[in-house]
Design a protein around this motif. Structure first.
Motif, PDB file in Angstrom:
ATOM      1  N   TRP A 100       0.805  -1.212   0.000  1.00 26.58           N
ATOM      2  CA  TRP A 100       0.000   0.000   0.000  1.00 26.58           C
ATOM      3  C   TRP A 100       0.844   1.271   0.000  1.00 26.58           C
ATOM      4  O   TRP A 100       0.342   2.359  -0.259  1.00 26.58           O
ATOM      5  CB  TRP A 100      -0.968   0.018   1.183  1.00 26.58           C
ATOM      6  N   VAL A 104      -1.528   5.170  -0.792  1.00 27.67           N
ATOM      7  CA  VAL A 104      -2.542   5.658   0.148  1.00 27.67           C
ATOM      8  C   VAL A 104      -2.490   7.179   0.173  1.00 27.67           C
ATOM      9  O   VAL A 104      -1.512   7.770   0.603  1.00 27.67           O
ATOM     10  CB  VAL A 104      -2.305   5.087   1.572  1.00 27.67           C
ATOM     11  N   SER A 107      -7.156  10.818   1.833  1.00 24.20           N
ATOM     12  CA  SER A 107      -8.505  10.306   2.110  1.00 24.20           C
ATOM     13  C   SER A 107      -8.459   8.809   2.404  1.00 24.20           C
ATOM     14  O   SER A 107      -9.173   8.329   3.285  1.00 24.20           O
ATOM     15  CB  SER A 107      -9.456  10.613   0.951  1.00 24.20           C
ATOM     16  N   GLY A 108      -7.619   8.068   1.701  1.00 22.51           N
ATOM     17  CA  GLY A 108      -7.460   6.648   1.998  1.00 22.51           C
ATOM     18  C   GLY A 108      -6.886   6.439   3.387  1.00 22.51           C
ATOM     19  O   GLY A 108      -7.250   5.501   4.095  1.00 22.51           O
ATOM     20  N   LYS A 112      -8.458   4.266   6.502  1.00 27.08           N
ATOM     21  CA  LYS A 112      -7.685   3.256   7.228  1.00 27.08           C
ATOM     22  C   LYS A 112      -7.563   3.625   8.708  1.00 27.08           C
ATOM     23  O   LYS A 112      -7.624   2.767   9.580  1.00 27.08           O
ATOM     24  CB  LYS A 112      -6.314   3.086   6.593  1.00 27.08           C
ATOM     25  N   GLU A 161     -16.085   8.843  -0.191  1.00 29.14           N
ATOM     26  CA  GLU A 161     -15.044   8.443  -1.138  1.00 29.14           C
ATOM     27  C   GLU A 161     -15.653   7.825  -2.383  1.00 29.14           C
ATOM     28  O   GLU A 161     -15.220   8.107  -3.498  1.00 29.14           O
ATOM     29  CB  GLU A 161     -14.069   7.455  -0.483  1.00 29.14           C
TER      30      GLU A 161
END
Length: 171
Positions: A100, A104, A107-108, A112, A161
């Motif tokens: 990842w 990332v 917003s990701g 998370k 999202e």
């Protein structure tokens, strides 16, 4: 005037490095977490013959909680540094680079983060419900309310999202 604008833009762009010491601080925050994990682990091992299964389960949940917190710090550290300061070039081509990493965005990272908070919160609730002794309904009600706030926030973040991604693809 263009020289002044260029200078200001250079200063503002370089200002992102002011965040670097904060990420070093997050890295150092792993030290007490490591200590706490191994202290708890030692406690489990040294009392294994006298502990009930319920006590061992509670202690293992504590270990899980600690690991999740460490994972959360690493996630924020890597993603935040790469998104706001600089790419971690040394990790390019590294065999053990997290899949990842570099993918990332902010917003990701928020999704998370909220997911980790929900997991930590549910472990804390489970530990509370498994403990023997007095039960404080008011306190547990607040904890459940806070947990549900995390859950609803996570769902709303994910929906936002999805809507933003759908809006981007329609353009």
């Amino acid at each position: 005037m263009l020289k002044l604008e260029h200078f200001l833009e250079k200063v503002i762009f370089a200002g992102r490095w002011l965040l670097a010491p904060l990420y070093i601080g997050l890295l150092l925050a792993l030290i007490p977490i490591l200590y706490r994990f191994f202290h708890s682990f030692w406690h489990i091992m040294s009392h294994i013959t006298t502990s009930t299964m319920s006590e061992i389960t509670l202690q293992v949940l504590e270990l899980l909680d600690t690991v999740l917190l460490g994972n959360l710090i690493i996630l924020v550290l890597f993603a935040g540094y790469e998104n706001f300061v600089s790419k971690i070039a040394i990790a390019d081509g590294a065999e053990d680079r997290p899949h990842w990493m570099g993918h990332v965005d902010s917003s990701g990272m928020k999704i998370k983060l909220i997911g980790s908070l929900v997991a930590i919160s549910v472990i804390e609730l489970l530990k509370d419900f498994m403990q023997e002794g007095t039960f404080d309904a008011n306190r547990e009600g607040w904890r459940i309310g806070i947990h549900m706030t995390f859950v609803v926030s996570g769902v709303l973040f994910a929906l936002m999202e999805m809507m933003a991604d759908r809006h981007k693809s329609e353009r």
